[in-house]
Design a protein around this motif. Structure first.
Motif, PDB file in Angstrom:
ATOM      1  N   CYS A  22       0.808  -1.146  -0.109  1.00  0.00           N
ATOM      2  CA  CYS A  22       0.191   0.168  -0.010  1.00  0.00           C
ATOM      3  C   CYS A  22       0.952   1.229  -0.243  1.00  0.00           C
ATOM      4  O   CYS A  22       1.412   1.464   1.053  1.00  0.00           O
ATOM      5  CB  CYS A  22      -1.214   0.115   1.334  1.00  0.00           C
ATOM      6  SG  CYS A  22      -2.026   1.613   1.356  1.00  0.00           S
ATOM      7  N   VAL A  23       0.643   1.955  -1.023  1.00  0.00           N
ATOM      8  CA  VAL A  23       1.550   3.198  -1.215  1.00  0.00           C
ATOM      9  C   VAL A  23       0.787   4.453  -0.686  1.00  0.00           C
ATOM     10  O   VAL A  23      -0.497   4.598  -1.391  1.00  0.00           O
ATOM     11  CB  VAL A  23       2.102   3.238  -2.485  1.00  0.00           C
ATOM     12  CG1 VAL A  23       2.872   4.689  -2.708  1.00  0.00           C
ATOM     13  CG2 VAL A  23       3.020   2.240  -3.139  1.00  0.00           C
ATOM     14  N   ALA A  24       1.197   5.394   0.035  1.00  0.00           N
ATOM     15  CA  ALA A  24       0.715   6.541   0.266  1.00  0.00           C
ATOM     16  C   ALA A  24       1.034   7.669  -0.483  1.00  0.00           C
ATOM     17  O   ALA A  24       2.358   7.839  -0.262  1.00  0.00           O
ATOM     18  CB  ALA A  24       0.510   6.847   2.010  1.00  0.00           C
ATOM     19  N   SER A  25       0.157   8.570  -0.905  1.00  0.00           N
ATOM     20  CA  SER A  25       0.530   9.761  -1.475  1.00  0.00           C
ATOM     21  C   SER A  25      -0.123  10.870  -0.547  1.00  0.00           C
ATOM     22  O   SER A  25      -1.073  10.798  -0.131  1.00  0.00           O
ATOM     23  CB  SER A  25       0.291   9.905  -2.974  1.00  0.00           C
ATOM     24  OG  SER A  25      -1.082   9.859  -3.214  1.00  0.00           O
ATOM     25  N   ARG A  34      -0.741   2.797  10.331  1.00  0.00           N
ATOM     26  CA  ARG A  34      -1.235   2.371   9.043  1.00  0.00           C
ATOM     27  C   ARG A  34      -1.791   0.939   9.359  1.00  0.00           C
ATOM     28  O   ARG A  34      -1.065   0.334  10.206  1.00  0.00           O
ATOM     29  CB  ARG A  34       0.200   2.110   8.093  1.00  0.00           C
ATOM     30  CG  ARG A  34       0.745   3.309   7.727  1.00  0.00           C
ATOM     31  CD  ARG A  34      -0.014   4.031   6.678  1.00  0.00           C
ATOM     32  NE  ARG A  34       0.049   3.517   5.464  1.00  0.00           N
ATOM     33  CZ  ARG A  34       0.759   3.623   4.368  1.00  0.00           C
ATOM     34  NH1 ARG A  34       1.931   4.500   4.793  1.00  0.00           N
ATOM     35  NH2 ARG A  34       0.693   3.090   3.468  1.00  0.00           N
ATOM     36  N   GLY A  35      -2.732   0.566   8.755  1.00  0.00           N
ATOM     37  CA  GLY A  35      -3.524  -0.619   9.049  1.00  0.00           C
ATOM     38  C   GLY A  35      -3.736  -1.437   7.857  1.00  0.00           C
ATOM     39  O   GLY A  35      -4.114  -0.848   6.839  1.00  0.00           O
ATOM     40  N   ILE A  51       0.539  -0.795  12.368  1.00  0.00           N
ATOM     41  CA  ILE A  51       1.728  -0.611  12.548  1.00  0.00           C
ATOM     42  C   ILE A  51       1.969   0.833  12.595  1.00  0.00           C
ATOM     43  O   ILE A  51       1.461   1.674  11.954  1.00  0.00           O
ATOM     44  CB  ILE A  51       2.658  -1.010  11.476  1.00  0.00           C
ATOM     45  CG1 ILE A  51       4.456  -0.676  11.751  1.00  0.00           C
ATOM     46  CG2 ILE A  51       2.406  -0.562   9.960  1.00  0.00           C
ATOM     47  CD1 ILE A  51       5.151  -1.553  10.777  1.00  0.00           C
ATOM     48  N   HIS A  52       2.561   1.314  13.806  1.00  0.00           N
ATOM     49  CA  HIS A  52       2.787   2.582  14.140  1.00  0.00           C
ATOM     50  C   HIS A  52       4.040   3.211  13.331  1.00  0.00           C
ATOM     51  O   HIS A  52       4.898   2.274  13.066  1.00  0.00           O
ATOM     52  CB  HIS A  52       2.950   2.647  15.737  1.00  0.00           C
ATOM     53  CG  HIS A  52       2.921   4.306  16.193  1.00  0.00           C
ATOM     54  ND1 HIS A  52       4.015   4.954  16.244  1.00  0.00           N
ATOM     55  CD2 HIS A  52       1.673   4.836  16.703  1.00  0.00           C
ATOM     56  CE1 HIS A  52       3.805   6.071  16.868  1.00  0.00           C
ATOM     57  NE2 HIS A  52       2.429   5.980  17.150  1.00  0.00           N
ATOM     58  N   SER A  53       4.312   4.363  13.268  1.00  0.00           N
ATOM     59  CA  SER A  53       5.442   5.032  12.675  1.00  0.00           C
ATOM     60  C   SER A  53       6.727   4.546  13.374  1.00  0.00           C
ATOM     61  O   SER A  53       7.793   4.542  12.785  1.00  0.00           O
ATOM     62  CB  SER A  53       5.372   6.491  12.306  1.00  0.00           C
ATOM     63  OG  SER A  53       4.961   7.137  13.763  1.00  0.00           O
ATOM     64  N   SER A  54       6.441   4.353  14.847  1.00  0.00           N
ATOM     65  CA  SER A  54       7.549   3.861  15.599  1.00  0.00           C
ATOM     66  C   SER A  54       8.148   2.245  15.421  1.00  0.00           C
ATOM     67  O   SER A  54       9.170   2.091  15.423  1.00  0.00           O
ATOM     68  CB  SER A  54       7.174   4.004  17.110  1.00  0.00           C
ATOM     69  OG  SER A  54       6.243   2.966  17.352  1.00  0.00           O
ATOM     70  N   GLY A  55       7.026   1.742  14.629  1.00  0.00           N
ATOM     71  CA  GLY A  55       7.450   0.285  14.237  1.00  0.00           C
ATOM     72  C   GLY A  55       6.680  -0.678  15.137  1.00  0.00           C
ATOM     73  O   GLY A  55       6.536  -1.868  14.985  1.00  0.00           O
ATOM     74  N   ASP A  98      -4.132   6.931   9.613  1.00  0.00           N
ATOM     75  CA  ASP A  98      -4.753   7.941  10.467  1.00  0.00           C
ATOM     76  C   ASP A  98      -3.462   8.555  11.057  1.00  0.00           C
ATOM     77  O   ASP A  98      -2.506   8.038  11.230  1.00  0.00           O
ATOM     78  CB  ASP A  98      -5.731   7.375  11.524  1.00  0.00           C
ATOM     79  CG  ASP A  98      -6.545   8.403  12.022  1.00  0.00           C
ATOM     80  OD1 ASP A  98      -7.367   8.324  12.996  1.00  0.00           O
ATOM     81  OD2 ASP A  98      -6.389   9.780  11.553  1.00  0.00           O
ATOM     82  N   GLU A  99      -3.680   9.764  11.695  1.00  0.00           N
ATOM     83  CA  GLU A  99      -2.592  10.323  12.810  1.00  0.00           C
ATOM     84  C   GLU A  99      -2.479   9.403  13.757  1.00  0.00           C
ATOM     85  O   GLU A  99      -3.391   9.079  14.308  1.00  0.00           O
ATOM     86  CB  GLU A  99      -2.995  11.878  12.903  1.00  0.00           C
ATOM     87  CG  GLU A  99      -3.075  12.849  11.671  1.00  0.00           C
ATOM     88  CD  GLU A  99      -1.985  12.784  11.071  1.00  0.00           C
ATOM     89  OE1 GLU A  99      -2.030  12.781   9.640  1.00  0.00           O
ATOM     90  OE2 GLU A  99      -1.064  13.082  11.495  1.00  0.00           O
ATOM     91  N   ALA A 100      -1.317   9.448  14.276  1.00  0.00           N
ATOM     92  CA  ALA A 100      -0.938   8.601  15.303  1.00  0.00           C
ATOM     93  C   ALA A 100      -1.483   8.965  16.684  1.00  0.00           C
ATOM     94  O   ALA A 100      -1.486   9.933  17.141  1.00  0.00           O
ATOM     95  CB  ALA A 100       0.420   8.297  15.524  1.00  0.00           C
ATOM     96  N   TYR A 101      -1.957   7.738  17.367  1.00  0.00           N
ATOM     97  CA  TYR A 101      -1.920   7.966  18.845  1.00  0.00           C
ATOM     98  C   TYR A 101      -0.899   7.258  19.572  1.00  0.00           C
ATOM     99  O   TYR A 101       0.216   6.978  18.890  1.00  0.00           O
ATOM    100  CB  TYR A 101      -3.376   7.213  19.367  1.00  0.00           C
ATOM    101  CG  TYR A 101      -4.690   7.568  18.862  1.00  0.00           C
ATOM    102  CD1 TYR A 101      -5.371   8.676  19.638  1.00  0.00           C
ATOM    103  CD2 TYR A 101      -5.113   7.196  17.742  1.00  0.00           C
ATOM    104  CE1 TYR A 101      -6.548   9.244  18.959  1.00  0.00           C
ATOM    105  CE2 TYR A 101      -6.439   7.739  17.255  1.00  0.00           C
ATOM    106  CZ  TYR A 101      -6.967   8.768  17.958  1.00  0.00           C
ATOM    107  OH  TYR A 101      -8.476   9.276  17.468  1.00  0.00           O
TER     108      TYR A 101
END
Length: 124
Positions: A22-25, A34-35, A51-55, A98-101
């Protein structure tokens, strides 16, 4: 506007592997979630992995260690490696963001952006 495009779906024999991308633009960076979700016609959309941006990752109980979510932040891409596929894995698979929690939920309401989906069909 954020856009998500899934790819990699198709037909596979039971027990085989498949890898979704899945590519995001339109993403400007920062923390995000990202889910991967999946849905069978007439049924609710269910969370597969996040998966969170932290991994940090989370998985649905039904995965049983068969699936792995990962991301390549430089390419704004998230992957879902699916192994030991079963007939019950057949569904439309959707990418979400979505923006991360502090953590990334496996709940549809927790995501604002969605791709159009890619079909996965597992044959016996």
């Amino acid at each position: 506007q954020v856009q998500l495009v899934e790819s990699g779906g198709g037909s596979v024999l039971s027990g085989g592997p498949l890898r979704l991308s899945c590519v995001a633009s339109g993403v400007t960076g920062g923390r995000d979630c990202r889910g991967w979700f999946r849905q069978v016609p007439g049924e609710a959309r269910e969370g597969v992995a996040s998966i969170h941006s932290s991994g940090v990752t989370a998985y649905g109980d039904f995965v049983k260690g068969r699936f792995t979510i990962s991301r390549d932040n430089a390419k704004n891409t998230v992957f879902l490696q699916m192994n030991s596929l079963r007939a019950e894995d057949t569904a439309m698979y959707y990418c979400a963001r979505d923006e991360a929690y502090a953590f990334c939920p496996l709940l549809r309401a927790g995501y604002n952006y969605w791709g159009q989906g890619t079909q996965v069909t597992v044959f016996s």
